[in-house]
Design a protein around this motif. Sequence first.
Motif, PDB file in Angstrom:
ATOM      1  N   TYR A 188       2.351   1.683  -3.496  1.00  0.00           N
ATOM      2  CA  TYR A 188       1.404   2.286  -4.433  1.00  0.00           C
ATOM      3  C   TYR A 188       1.256   3.783  -4.178  1.00  0.00           C
ATOM      4  N   SER A 189       1.253   4.172  -2.914  1.00  0.00           N
ATOM      5  CA  SER A 189       1.135   5.598  -2.581  1.00  0.00           C
ATOM      6  C   SER A 189       2.336   6.375  -3.095  1.00  0.00           C
ATOM      7  N   LYS A 205       0.830  -1.206   0.000  1.00  0.00           N
ATOM      8  CA  LYS A 205       0.000   0.000   0.000  1.00  0.00           C
ATOM      9  C   LYS A 205       0.866   1.259   0.000  1.00  0.00           C
ATOM     10  N   ALA A 264      -3.814   6.561  -5.691  1.00  0.00           N
ATOM     11  CA  ALA A 264      -3.243   5.226  -5.502  1.00  0.00           C
ATOM     12  C   ALA A 264      -4.242   4.126  -5.843  1.00  0.00           C
ATOM     13  N   ALA A 268       1.997   6.656  -6.859  1.00  0.00           N
ATOM     14  CA  ALA A 268       0.930   7.611  -7.172  1.00  0.00           C
ATOM     15  C   ALA A 268       1.399   9.048  -6.982  1.00  0.00           C
TER      16      ALA A 268
END
Length: 321
Positions: A71-72, A68, A82, A75
């Motif tokens: 992905y952040s 997670k 994200a 992004a």
Amino acid sequence: MPLGLRKKKNKSRESSHLVENEELGGGGGANGAGLPPPPVDLRPKLVFHTQLAHGSPTGRIEGFTNVKELYSKIAEVFDLNAAEILFCTLNTHKIDMEKLLGGQIGLEDFIFAHIKGIKKEVEVNKAEDALGLTITDNGAGYAFIKRIKEGSVADGVKVICVGDHIEAINGKNIVGTRHYEVARMLKELPRGQTFTLKLVEPMKAFEMLEPRSKGSKPAGENRIAAGRGTLRLRSKGPATVEEVPTEFEEKAVKKVDDLLESYMGIRDTELAATMVEVGKDKKNPDDFAMALDEALGDFAFPDEFVFDVWGAIGDAKQGRF
């Protein structure tokens, strides 16, 4: 307009995270649940290069400990939400399920992020008990198709492709549902009835448009991660830098992953690696089963599956693969 060509609003972020005119070269998950992330000063000080799979400038990311957070970071570099990221592959922009980012990233791996593309809805007649789909997830709430068995029910529905995110089944949104639950839901659909799937395929660049892929078969000679070491992303606790997996670990993880597909209709190398790690020093199946309950309490594994996994780990120790 392609995302890689969008004008960035934050100039300072662009200059600090994007690498101009850098040629893409070889070499640079794991869900986010569990314990809170460790303090920043305890996180591995590693920098990875990344691009959007359909085309973008090259960016740099660092300071993540689970998928997670990864992905952040991606992004942030590319000015995305994200939630747009479906999954990542290592060292290839193609939808290659053998290069899927799992719980380990080679220290020289290059990360390609595949984002949401076209949405589609399809009706499927479940003419057989098994649909022929193998499901995995991205560690952040999205289940997607990792393999389509040749000649199966799903293989006959040409709209369904490897890499498609399963967003809903019969109108029920399943975002946030783990892959083993999605596989169970599909298995329990009544035979002979028609059901509806809402799918989201990864965005593709023009040169990536190619014949539908059924997904490659597991490759026994493929290493779990490339480079001189790996960053191990854990669902609980901080990420750690480890040596490249041993031959025993590679063979055992592959066999356990095969058993996950056979028994549960999923593939998950991080889950398989965790099971191998839990079981490699256990003396008998009962001790192994108890350790699995402690480490993976969210899973309800059949006794026969646990026994077969125990045997597979033992075989790998003895070099019988």
